[in-house]
Write an enzyme that holds these catalytic residues in place. Structure first.
Site, PDB file in Angstrom:
ATOM      1  N   ASP A 119       0.793  -1.269   0.077  1.00  0.00           N
ATOM      2  CA  ASP A 119      -0.046  -0.035  -0.040  1.00  0.00           C
ATOM      3  C   ASP A 119       0.776   1.127  -0.038  1.00  0.00           C
ATOM      4  OD1 ASP A 119      -2.335  -1.700   0.438  1.00  0.00           O
ATOM      5  OD2 ASP A 119      -2.071  -1.304   2.636  1.00  0.00           O
TER       6      ASP A 119
HETATM    7  N1  URA Z   1      -0.989  -5.758   3.905  1.00  0.00           N
HETATM    8  C1  URA Z   1      -1.579  -4.379   4.156  1.00  0.00           C
HETATM    9  O1  URA Z   1      -2.350  -4.033   4.701  1.00  0.00           O
HETATM   10  N2  URA Z   1      -0.927  -3.555   3.369  1.00  0.00           N
HETATM   11  C2  URA Z   1       0.235  -3.807   2.781  1.00  0.00           C
HETATM   12  O2  URA Z   1       0.603  -3.069   2.022  1.00  0.00           O
HETATM   13  C3  URA Z   1       0.585  -5.200   2.562  1.00  0.00           C
HETATM   14  C4  URA Z   1      -0.070  -6.223   3.570  1.00  0.00           C
END
Ligand code: URA
Length: 248
Positions: A119
């Site tokens: 993310d």
């Molecule tokens: N889980 C999440 O919530 N975000 C990420 O970037 C990776 C795994």
């Protein structure tokens, strides 16, 4: 030999390889991302835009272009590890001027693309490569590649909450596979936990933590499938070592 397909695109009649596989071999994107690029009208074969997924191409015969640039299969595969800072999006083809992980690896000559995603607000270990087959295998859910995170979460979960995490949690329309969570430290209003999951659904760790009532404050990935981030500085990248290549 070429023929016009139903859209007027000149394509090879001989059995070639699917366009999305060709794009992966060229290091443009993983097969799945390649499909998105095709559907999004970003790929031309012999100067005509292709938006259907069935098209096959023949190496050395058909000319495939991505955003106007011809792409050809690459010989040397490269694999790099980046310590992604927060605020960068994980996309190989950013079109809206947002900060992208590609901005951090501009000094690499080969065209590489991210292996899976993190993310925008997650930091840490991100692999990039021009090896589409590797990306396909490494990110396929059936291989259950281990991903380890350090998270700061609100409050302090008790053992029953931690156990829920380990058993599997119902999130939206699916139940997560068993994951590990370990309490590392408790502060006044938050805790530090180490979380290990074996799948990689969208915002999964954040959703799991919210589901047990302890939303994520910040999240960093520290290991993927036996590869560890260790002391790689934030925003920097490095090639995987020979030993690491053996692991993957
Ligand atoms: N889980 C999440 O919530 N975000 C990420 O970037 C990776 C795994």
């Amino acid at each position: 030999m070429l023929r016009n397909d139903e859209y007027g695109v000149q394509i090879s009649m001989e059995s070639g390889i699917r366009l999305q596989k060709y794009l992966a071999d060229c290091g443009v994107a993983s097969r799945r991302k390649g499909e998105e690029l095709i559907i999004g009208g970003q790929i031309q074969v012999n100067k005509k835009t292709v938006t259907e997924l069935g098209v096959k191409v023949i190496q050395g015969k058909d000319v495939v272009t991505v955003q106007g640039k011809e792409v050809k299969p690459q010989e040397k595969k490269i694999y790099i590890m980046l310590n992604k800072p927060e605020g960068y999006i994980t996309t190989a083809h950013e079109q809206f001027g947002r900060l992208s992980v590609m901005d951090l690896i501009e000094d690499i000559e080969q065209r590489v693309f991210p292996v899976g995603r993190l993310d925008k607000d997650t930091s840490g270990l991100l692999l990039l490569t021009n090896d589409g087959e590797f990306t396909y295998t490494f990110t396929h859910p059936k291989h259950h590649v281990r991903k380890k995170y350090i998270a700061e979460i609100k409050g302090t979960p008790d053992s029953s909450k931690l156990n829920r995490f380990k058993k599997g949690l119902k999130i939206e329309d699916y139940t997560t596979s068993p994951a590990n969570i370990r309490l590392l430290a408790s502060k006044k209003k938050s805790s530090i936990v180490e979380i290990t999951i074996y799948e990689g659904r969208n915002r999964q760790v954040r959703k799991m933590c919210s589901t047990i009532g302890h939303p994520v404050v910040n999240l960093k990935r520290i290991a993927v499938g036996g590869l560890e981030l260790r002391d790689l500085p934030e925003g920097k990248w490095r090639y995987l070592s020979k030993d690491e290549l053996k692991i993957i």
